[in-house]
Design a protein around this motif. Structure first.
Motif, PDB file in Angstrom:
ATOM      1  N   ALA A 212       0.835  -1.200   0.000  1.00 31.62           N
ATOM      2  CA  ALA A 212       0.000   0.000   0.000  1.00 31.62           C
ATOM      3  C   ALA A 212       0.866   1.244   0.000  1.00 31.62           C
ATOM      4  CB  ALA A 212      -0.914   0.005   1.216  1.00 31.62           C
ATOM      5  N   SER A 213       1.484   1.516  -1.119  1.00 33.64           N
ATOM      6  CA  SER A 213       2.300   2.716  -1.255  1.00 33.64           C
ATOM      7  C   SER A 213       1.632   3.657  -2.243  1.00 33.64           C
ATOM      8  CB  SER A 213       3.716   2.356  -1.733  1.00 33.64           C
ATOM      9  OG  SER A 213       3.677   1.882  -3.065  1.00 33.64           O
ATOM     10  N   SER A 214       2.240   4.818  -2.443  1.00 36.36           N
ATOM     11  CA  SER A 214       1.658   5.776  -3.378  1.00 36.36           C
ATOM     12  C   SER A 214       1.782   5.318  -4.819  1.00 36.36           C
ATOM     13  CB  SER A 214       2.347   7.137  -3.215  1.00 36.36           C
ATOM     14  OG  SER A 214       3.739   7.016  -3.486  1.00 36.36           O
ATOM     15  N   SER A 215       2.641   4.333  -5.079  1.00 31.71           N
ATOM     16  CA  SER A 215       2.870   3.886  -6.463  1.00 31.71           C
ATOM     17  C   SER A 215       2.366   2.478  -6.732  1.00 31.71           C
ATOM     18  CB  SER A 215       4.368   3.949  -6.779  1.00 31.71           C
ATOM     19  OG  SER A 215       5.107   3.118  -5.901  1.00 31.71           O
ATOM     20  N   SER A 216       1.874   1.777  -5.717  1.00 31.96           N
ATOM     21  CA  SER A 216       1.385   0.422  -5.941  1.00 31.96           C
ATOM     22  C   SER A 216       0.356   0.053  -4.895  1.00 31.96           C
ATOM     23  CB  SER A 216       2.538  -0.582  -5.920  1.00 31.96           C
ATOM     24  OG  SER A 216       3.215  -0.551  -4.685  1.00 31.96           O
ATOM     25  N   GLY A 217      -0.540  -0.839  -5.279  1.00 31.22           N
ATOM     26  CA  GLY A 217      -1.577  -1.300  -4.369  1.00 31.22           C
ATOM     27  C   GLY A 217      -1.963  -2.729  -4.688  1.00 31.22           C
ATOM     28  N   LEU A 218      -1.525  -3.672  -3.832  1.00 35.58           N
ATOM     29  CA  LEU A 218      -1.763  -5.094  -4.069  1.00 35.58           C
ATOM     30  C   LEU A 218      -2.197  -5.773  -2.774  1.00 35.58           C
ATOM     31  CD1 LEU A 218       1.676  -5.874  -5.811  1.00 35.58           C
ATOM     32  CD2 LEU A 218      -0.417  -5.176  -6.973  1.00 35.58           C
ATOM     33  N   LEU A 219      -3.128  -6.705  -2.885  1.00 35.03           N
ATOM     34  CA  LEU A 219      -3.493  -7.583  -1.774  1.00 35.03           C
ATOM     35  C   LEU A 219      -3.155  -9.003  -2.206  1.00 35.03           C
ATOM     36  CD1 LEU A 219      -4.829  -8.052   1.012  1.00 35.03           C
ATOM     37  CD2 LEU A 219      -7.003  -8.340  -0.216  1.00 35.03           C
ATOM     38  N   GLN A 220      -2.239  -9.642  -1.487  1.00 32.86           N
ATOM     39  CA  GLN A 220      -1.744 -10.960  -1.889  1.00 32.86           C
ATOM     40  C   GLN A 220      -2.324 -12.042  -0.985  1.00 32.86           C
ATOM     41  OE1 GLN A 220       2.373 -11.003  -2.950  1.00 32.86           O
ATOM     42  NE2 GLN A 220       2.622 -13.187  -2.573  1.00 32.86           N
ATOM     43  N   CYS A 221      -2.773 -13.133  -1.601  1.00 29.45           N
ATOM     44  CA  CYS A 221      -3.435 -14.224  -0.882  1.00 29.45           C
ATOM     45  C   CYS A 221      -2.951 -15.567  -1.442  1.00 29.45           C
ATOM     46  CB  CYS A 221      -4.959 -14.132  -1.047  1.00 29.45           C
ATOM     47  SG  CYS A 221      -5.670 -12.482  -0.786  1.00 29.45           S
ATOM     48  N   GLY A 222      -3.486 -16.649  -0.887  1.00 32.13           N
ATOM     49  CA  GLY A 222      -3.271 -17.965  -1.469  1.00 32.13           C
ATOM     50  C   GLY A 222      -2.177 -18.800  -0.855  1.00 32.13           C
ATOM     51  N   ASP A 223      -1.631 -18.397   0.291  1.00 34.99           N
ATOM     52  CA  ASP A 223      -0.578 -19.165   0.947  1.00 34.99           C
ATOM     53  C   ASP A 223      -1.109 -19.761   2.243  1.00 34.99           C
ATOM     54  OD1 ASP A 223       1.670 -20.234   2.089  1.00 34.99           O
ATOM     55  OD2 ASP A 223       2.663 -18.325   2.470  1.00 34.99           O
ATOM     56  N   PRO A 224      -1.315 -21.084   2.291  1.00 40.08           N
ATOM     57  CA  PRO A 224      -1.823 -21.692   3.527  1.00 40.08           C
ATOM     58  C   PRO A 224      -0.893 -21.517   4.717  1.00 40.08           C
ATOM     59  CG  PRO A 224      -2.082 -23.198   1.674  1.00 40.08           C
ATOM     60  CD  PRO A 224      -1.216 -22.066   1.197  1.00 40.08           C
ATOM     61  N   SER A 225       0.404 -21.355   4.470  1.00 45.00           N
ATOM     62  CA  SER A 225       1.342 -21.188   5.585  1.00 45.00           C
ATOM     63  C   SER A 225       1.278 -19.788   6.174  1.00 45.00           C
ATOM     64  CB  SER A 225       2.778 -21.489   5.131  1.00 45.00           C
ATOM     65  OG  SER A 225       3.235 -20.502   4.215  1.00 45.00           O
ATOM     66  N   GLY A 226       0.791 -18.829   5.390  1.00 45.44           N
ATOM     67  CA  GLY A 226       0.617 -17.465   5.877  1.00 45.44           C
ATOM     68  C   GLY A 226       1.878 -16.641   5.959  1.00 45.44           C
ATOM     69  N   ASP A 227       3.017 -17.171   5.489  1.00 45.82           N
ATOM     70  CA  ASP A 227       4.264 -16.413   5.581  1.00 45.82           C
ATOM     71  C   ASP A 227       4.822 -15.984   4.229  1.00 45.82           C
ATOM     72  OD1 ASP A 227       5.169 -18.811   4.529  1.00 45.82           O
ATOM     73  OD2 ASP A 227       6.321 -19.393   6.303  1.00 45.82           O
ATOM     74  N   GLY A 228       4.107 -16.295   3.161  1.00 42.70           N
ATOM     75  CA  GLY A 228       4.564 -15.899   1.834  1.00 42.70           C
ATOM     76  C   GLY A 228       5.450 -16.906   1.146  1.00 42.70           C
ATOM     77  N   ASP A 229       5.776 -18.016   1.814  1.00 43.75           N
ATOM     78  CA  ASP A 229       6.656 -19.027   1.224  1.00 43.75           C
ATOM     79  C   ASP A 229       5.930 -20.316   0.866  1.00 43.75           C
ATOM     80  OD1 ASP A 229       8.919 -17.406   1.467  1.00 43.75           O
ATOM     81  OD2 ASP A 229       9.235 -18.027   3.544  1.00 43.75           O
ATOM     82  N   GLY A 230       4.652 -20.406   1.213  1.00 41.75           N
ATOM     83  CA  GLY A 230       3.928 -21.648   0.993  1.00 41.75           C
ATOM     84  C   GLY A 230       3.378 -21.791  -0.413  1.00 41.75           C
ATOM     85  N   GLY A 231       3.043 -23.021  -0.758  1.00 46.13           N
ATOM     86  CA  GLY A 231       2.484 -23.299  -2.073  1.00 46.13           C
ATOM     87  C   GLY A 231       1.924 -24.692  -2.152  1.00 46.13           C
ATOM     88  N   PRO A 232       1.532 -25.130  -3.356  1.00 42.78           N
ATOM     89  CA  PRO A 232       0.872 -26.431  -3.512  1.00 42.78           C
ATOM     90  C   PRO A 232       1.827 -27.598  -3.729  1.00 42.78           C
ATOM     91  CG  PRO A 232       0.814 -25.265  -5.582  1.00 42.78           C
ATOM     92  CD  PRO A 232       1.503 -24.350  -4.604  1.00 42.78           C
ATOM     93  N   GLY A 233       3.129 -27.345  -3.768  1.00 45.20           N
ATOM     94  CA  GLY A 233       4.096 -28.425  -3.989  1.00 45.20           C
ATOM     95  C   GLY A 233       4.391 -28.684  -5.443  1.00 45.20           C
ATOM     96  N   TYR A 234       3.929 -27.811  -6.325  1.00 50.82           N
ATOM     97  CA  TYR A 234       4.246 -27.911  -7.751  1.00 50.82           C
ATOM     98  C   TYR A 234       4.331 -26.496  -8.319  1.00 50.82           C
ATOM     99  CZ  TYR A 234      -0.819 -27.200  -8.282  1.00 50.82           C
ATOM    100  OH  TYR A 234      -2.095 -26.699  -8.198  1.00 50.82           O
ATOM    101  N   ARG A 235       4.772 -26.395  -9.549  1.00 48.24           N
ATOM    102  CA  ARG A 235       4.905 -25.087 -10.206  1.00 48.24           C
ATOM    103  C   ARG A 235       4.462 -25.210 -11.656  1.00 48.24           C
ATOM    104  NH1 ARG A 235       9.665 -25.473 -13.168  1.00 48.24           N
ATOM    105  NH2 ARG A 235      11.018 -27.218 -12.568  1.00 48.24           N
ATOM    106  N   PHE A 236       4.325 -24.055 -12.314  1.00 46.15           N
ATOM    107  CA  PHE A 236       3.967 -24.077 -13.740  1.00 46.15           C
ATOM    108  C   PHE A 236       4.397 -22.758 -14.386  1.00 46.15           C
ATOM    109  CE2 PHE A 236       0.337 -22.521 -11.369  1.00 46.15           C
ATOM    110  CZ  PHE A 236      -0.152 -21.457 -12.108  1.00 46.15           C
ATOM    111  N   PRO A 237       4.545 -22.767 -15.723  1.00 50.18           N
ATOM    112  CA  PRO A 237       5.092 -21.604 -16.428  1.00 50.18           C
ATOM    113  C   PRO A 237       4.156 -20.398 -16.440  1.00 50.18           C
ATOM    114  CG  PRO A 237       5.324 -23.607 -17.726  1.00 50.18           C
ATOM    115  CD  PRO A 237       4.397 -23.927 -16.599  1.00 50.18           C
ATOM    116  N   ASN A 238       4.751 -19.248 -16.773  1.00 50.20           N
ATOM    117  CA  ASN A 238       3.982 -18.020 -16.933  1.00 50.20           C
ATOM    118  C   ASN A 238       3.160 -18.074 -18.221  1.00 50.20           C
ATOM    119  OD1 ASN A 238       5.643 -17.335 -14.806  1.00 50.20           O
ATOM    120  ND2 ASN A 238       6.125 -15.295 -15.590  1.00 50.20           N
TER     121      ASN A 238
END
Length: 333
Positions: A212-238
């Motif tokens: 929440a700065s003057s140049s950006s505004g993002l709300l990030q979700c989707g991590d069950p661990s709640g610390d920003g490092d969690g995920g589903p155990g797999y990855r996929f390309p952009n």
């Protein structure tokens, strides 16, 4: 009538006699309100003023003493009244200055509600040009980091790009956030999001980060661990917009504008997409390495705006939201 002879030399004339002196006058009584006025002038000046005027009125009628005391009480009381009024006015003015200063200081704090947004400087997102292989072979290889919550990878292989959009609702404790998933542009990403939602992977998870700065505004979700490092155990390309550039294109390092209302994947680098996503509530400059896979309308953004208005928990511009945001479920509409 016989007049008595004068007294002998050195004698005292009889009291009240024709050759005597009049009796001494009795001591003049001091008005009680005059005394009370002077005392109250130092204790409670409004009473000092009242008693002072009452005493002057009584002294004028009764000829009692205490005129000076009454005047002194009035003078002291009125001076105290003037000083009190000046002190109150000064206090109000000083408090107003302090409040205005605090508001200005808070407004200048990055991420504060009402902070003037800095216009983004990046280029617009590139036009979408579908490739011949779009959605033809979606893969979700496992990562070395285990899943934060038991879940199965989504189906692999060809994912149809129709329908072009898939409506969904992110149900949170702060309100329902309706989204349109952009299956026509990012089918592998939408396939992943739908799979996780249907398996209940997002249920009970918190939105762990607010930028929440003057140049950006993002709300990030989707991590069950709640610390920003969690995920589903797999990855996929952009996918879009990254797939609109060559892999070696330096433009991938230059910012583009992710407009307000964008739903995009969070990652730690190209090809590291998992379960985390972010909602853009203010036009934000980012490199085009975050897959856009949906959008929010103004009704949904109003919910995100209320969350963002609470600011970041520690008062900074990036961190856990001050308002706890928990996803109850994500349903397909």
């Amino acid at each position: 009538m016989t007049i008595p002879p004068p007294p002998p030399y050195g004698g005292h004339p009889p009291s009240g006699g024709p050759w005597g002196y009049p009796p001494p006058p009795r001591p003049q009584q001091t008005n009680g309100f005059a005394i009370a006025s002077l005392i109250c002038a130092f204790v409670f000046f409004p009473l000092g003023i009242v008693f002072g005027h009452v005493s002057l009125a009584q002294i004028k009628k009764t000829r009692e003493g205490g005129h000076g005391l009454a005047v002194a009480g009035l003078v002291v009381s009125y001076v105290a009244a003037v000083l009190t009024v000046v002190a109150v006015v000064a206090t109000v003015v000083f408090a107003g200055v302090l409040i205005r200063f605090a508001e200005d200081l808070d407004a200048r704090r990055p991420g504060a509600p009402g902070t003037a947004a800095t216009p983004p400087t990046g280029q617009p997102l590139p036009p979408f040009k579908p490739s011949a292989t779009l959605g033809s072979n979606c893969q979700y290889p496992a990562t070395t980091v285990p899943t934060s919550k038991p879940v199965q990878p989504p189906r692999t292989g060809r994912i149809p790009t129709t329908p072009e959009t898939v409506p969904a609702t992110i149900v949170t404790n702060s309100g329902a956030i309706g989204v349109e998933l952009d299956n026509g542009k990012s089918p592998c990403t939408v396939n992943n999001f739908v799979s996780l939602a249907q398996q209940g992977f997002y249920d009970g998870t918190a939105c762990h980060r607010l930028t929440a700065s003057s140049s950006s505004g993002l709300l990030q979700c989707g991590d069950p661990s709640g610390d920003g490092d969690g995920g589903p155990g797999y990855r996929f390309p952009n996918e879009y917009p990254t797939n609109q550039y060559r892999l070696a294109d330096p433009a991938l390092q230059s910012p583009v504008v992710y407009p307000r209302g964008t739903l995009a994947m969070a990652n730690s680098g190209p090809g590291t997409n998992g379960s985390q996503f972010f909602l853009v509530y203010r036009d934000t400059d980012l490199p085009p390495t975050y897959t856009v896979f949906g959008s929010l309308d103004e009704t949904a953004l109003a919910v995100v705006d209320r969350i963002a208005a609470s600011g970041v928990k520690d008062g900074g511009s990036d961190g856990a939201p001050a308002a706890t945001v928990t996803i109850a479920s994500i349903r397909l509409d």
